[in-house]
Design an enzyme around this catalytic site. Sequence first.
Site, PDB file in Angstrom:
ATOM      1  N   ARG A  27       0.869  -1.151   0.096  1.00 13.66           N
ATOM      2  CA  ARG A  27       0.039   0.172   0.103  1.00 13.66           C
ATOM      3  C   ARG A  27       0.858   1.439  -0.062  1.00 13.66           C
ATOM      4  O   ARG A  27       0.266   2.555  -0.102  1.00 13.66           O
ATOM      5  CB  ARG A  27      -1.098   0.058   1.239  1.00 13.66           C
ATOM      6  CG  ARG A  27      -2.024  -1.019   1.317  1.00 13.66           C
ATOM      7  CD  ARG A  27      -2.838  -0.913   2.667  1.00 13.66           C
ATOM      8  NE  ARG A  27      -3.426   0.297   2.406  1.00 13.66           N
ATOM      9  CZ  ARG A  27      -4.680   0.117   2.028  1.00 13.66           C
ATOM     10  NH1 ARG A  27      -5.217  -0.870   1.569  1.00 13.66           N
ATOM     11  NH2 ARG A  27      -5.755   1.387   2.087  1.00 13.66           N
ATOM     12  N   GLY A 101      -5.011   8.781   4.000  1.00 10.67           N
ATOM     13  CA  GLY A 101      -5.938   9.470   3.430  1.00 10.67           C
ATOM     14  C   GLY A 101      -5.494  10.759   2.935  1.00 10.67           C
ATOM     15  O   GLY A 101      -4.267  11.172   3.371  1.00 10.67           O
ATOM     16  N   GLU A 487       5.340  -0.362 -15.871  1.00 10.48           N
ATOM     17  CA  GLU A 487       5.610  -0.307 -14.385  1.00 10.48           C
ATOM     18  C   GLU A 487       6.390  -1.100 -13.435  1.00 10.48           C
ATOM     19  O   GLU A 487       6.648  -0.587 -12.612  1.00 10.48           O
ATOM     20  CB  GLU A 487       4.092  -0.414 -13.810  1.00 10.48           C
ATOM     21  CG  GLU A 487       3.474  -1.669 -13.845  1.00 10.48           C
ATOM     22  CD  GLU A 487       1.763  -1.778 -13.381  1.00 10.48           C
ATOM     23  OE1 GLU A 487       1.606  -1.046 -12.584  1.00 10.48           O
ATOM     24  OE2 GLU A 487       1.182  -2.758 -13.924  1.00 10.48           O
ATOM     25  N   HIS A 503      -0.770   6.619 -37.660  1.00  8.19           N
ATOM     26  CA  HIS A 503      -1.203   7.935 -37.385  1.00  8.19           C
ATOM     27  C   HIS A 503      -0.152   8.790 -36.548  1.00  8.19           C
ATOM     28  O   HIS A 503      -0.708   9.629 -35.717  1.00  8.19           O
ATOM     29  CB  HIS A 503      -2.628   8.064 -36.874  1.00  8.19           C
ATOM     30  CG  HIS A 503      -3.697   7.448 -37.836  1.00  8.19           C
ATOM     31  ND1 HIS A 503      -3.933   8.081 -38.942  1.00  8.19           N
ATOM     32  CD2 HIS A 503      -4.236   6.214 -37.944  1.00  8.19           C
ATOM     33  CE1 HIS A 503      -4.713   7.408 -39.865  1.00  8.19           C
ATOM     34  NE2 HIS A 503      -4.911   6.537 -38.961  1.00  8.19           N
TER      35      HIS A 503
HETATM   36  C1  F6R Z   1      -1.586  -1.950 -12.554  1.00 14.65           C
HETATM   37  C2  F6R Z   1      -2.297  -1.807 -11.691  1.00 14.65           C
HETATM   38  C3  F6R Z   1      -3.102  -0.465 -11.398  1.00 14.65           C
HETATM   39  C4  F6R Z   1      -4.651  -0.844 -10.862  1.00 14.65           C
HETATM   40  C5  F6R Z   1      -5.379   0.601 -10.721  1.00 14.65           C
HETATM   41  C6  F6R Z   1      -6.813   0.489 -10.289  1.00 14.65           C
HETATM   42  O1  F6R Z   1      -0.990  -3.244 -12.624  1.00 14.65           O
HETATM   43  O2  F6R Z   1      -2.577  -2.689 -10.712  1.00 14.65           O
HETATM   44  O3  F6R Z   1      -3.144   0.300 -12.764  1.00 14.65           O
HETATM   45  O4  F6R Z   1      -5.141  -1.360 -11.818  1.00 14.65           O
HETATM   46  O5  F6R Z   1      -4.874   1.435  -9.976  1.00 14.65           O
HETATM   47  O6  F6R Z   1      -6.937  -0.388  -9.099  1.00 14.65           O
HETATM   48  P1  F6R Z   1      -8.066  -1.102  -8.911  1.00 14.65           P
HETATM   49  O7  F6R Z   1      -8.362  -2.076  -9.636  1.00 14.65           O
HETATM   50  O8  F6R Z   1      -7.886  -1.789  -7.099  1.00 14.65           O
HETATM   51  O9  F6R Z   1      -9.302  -0.203  -8.659  1.00 14.65           O
END
Ligand code: F6R
Length: 607
Positions: A27, A101, A487, A503
């Site tokens: 996280r 947050g 990534e 294009h």
């Molecule tokens: C790429 C990845 C991110 C998530 C995005 C949405 O590997 O994991 O692009 O897909 O942050 O996250 P969720 O699916 O949890 O809404």
Amino acid sequence: MCGIIGYVGKRKVSQVLLHGLKKMEYRGYDSSGIAAVSAGGLKILKSVGKIENLERKYSETPIEGIAGIGHSRWATHGVPSEINAHPHKDCSGKIAIVHNGIIENYGELKSDLIKKGHKFISDTDTEVAVHLIEDCYDGNIEEAVKCALPKLKGAFSIVCLSSDEPEKLVFARMKSPLVVGLGKDEFFVASDVIAFLSFAREAVYLENGELGIISPEGLKIYKFSGEEVKYKTSMILWNADMAEKNGFKHFMLKEIYEQPASISNTLAGIITNDGFSFSDAHIDLDLIKKVRRISIVACGTAYNAGLLGKYFIEQIAKIPVDIDVASEFIYRESLPCDDSLFIVVSQSGETADTIEAVKKVKSKGSGIIAVTNVVGSSITREVDGVIYTRAGFEMGVAATKTFTAQSLVMYALALYLAEAKGILSKNAIAPYIAELKLLPEKMEEILKNVKNIRRVARMFHSCRDFLFLGRNLNYPLALEGALKLKEISYIHAEGYAAGEMKHGPIALIDCDCPVVVIMTKSFLYDKVISNIKEVSARQGIVIGVASEDDMEAESYTRVLIKIPSASPYASAILAVLPLQLLSYYIADVRGCNIDKPRNLAKSVTVE
Ligand code: F6R
């Protein structure tokens, strides 16, 4: 983003906190800290970088107590540093909090608090919350938190500890996730159940606007307004094993290999003897028959699965579908349409932009269902119905098994809609279902033959740019292949609709630019071959992902990766596996931190 945790119980408090923080490192991971109250008062340890650095500090200067709080940070306000790392404390040094947050009105609160004599040391928004609590404090931490909460605007979950009441934690949730774990004579509170999976089997998911207290006496939950809440406990379905690498070098690789199982489980959740059932989604058949438009909203990889869903639904169920990235959708003037259905796709169910999109849709009164992997996540509480992907916990920051599970759900949904609208009969759907059941086996085949993909990774790991091309169902895969590569390997990669290449992106093509073309058999195969020829004519290096029975593919490509033959629909779910593996092995050869790529967090809970 950011993981917070609190513990009350008889185990070594800091060890429980450190264990939980390591599990939640996905996280956020630029700095971390823990706090507990011992005989000498409130003690805080902080460190920049990985949780291991904090563990090292803890082994030199252990801190213990009955209750403790911890945090792993993904910086928003203020650079990653020990000063900005949580827990933050008040001027008296008696109260500490951790926060996930953004407190949007922190600027004005800070000026008021400074005028009142509070001293700030960090650049964070969080520090205002602890000074605000101090400002309200009159010997009772619970009352002080209750008094401070209405003044905070934005998204937050907090856990607070006071040295005057060292066995008690007070916590609150507003738009950022928070879940309580109930163990035997011990209590946990965290951003994610993964933090306490090894210790608790029951959980209580807090709602927005709720505040809770855990102490050796138990758990109490109140509304911010003061009214006590009769909370519901849920069994935790995931197990601790899911948060282990089980012999794999990285979580990402383990999760790529888990795809046959995740596809089987997801399918088992939605399949019946002769069709599909989406009972949790509460899809009203009368409404479905009337649906004139579907709108899909999602971010990142989930967006790519949603885009694949658009192709599935339009081609199979003949319903027009539009799709937006959530961060654009929420500020766009979307024109209302009667009889429309919204679908949000989100692995975590916690993505801030997607949650805002759900709120926007609800405010307009349209029906909305979610496709998500996380039971009890914020999005599941806001929507009319949920279709769960049963991929199991996804720990790697780069989504893999949840992408294929989401794609499968979108495909099944397209078939379901087609049947509900009378476009396909039950008999006509049967062969599609039979093919879906073969997907796990075909995935296993791809996963057994990674030698070729590793070879390709070694050949091209030092390239600076990659292009990924595909048409129709393979276009979302091109986007996903490029996203995965950039990534985790930090190589610049672009995903393009193959027909759009001429294009603009064609200008990038030269003898140093590998172009990955997803060229599985479809009605557009010949057009894809023309695009490949355009690339080859400019000395571009074509890496093809083709069906096993495609005997021509070799003649068009420099390097070829083959996958088991399948219909174009099933191929679209299979063909992403080599792309995930290619990115993984390229990143591995480059020595990248695959499970924790720089600047990224798994759950993006800020807008
Ligand atoms: C790429 C990845 C991110 C998530 C995005 C949405 O590997 O994991 O692009 O897909 O942050 O996250 P969720 O699916 O949890 O809404």
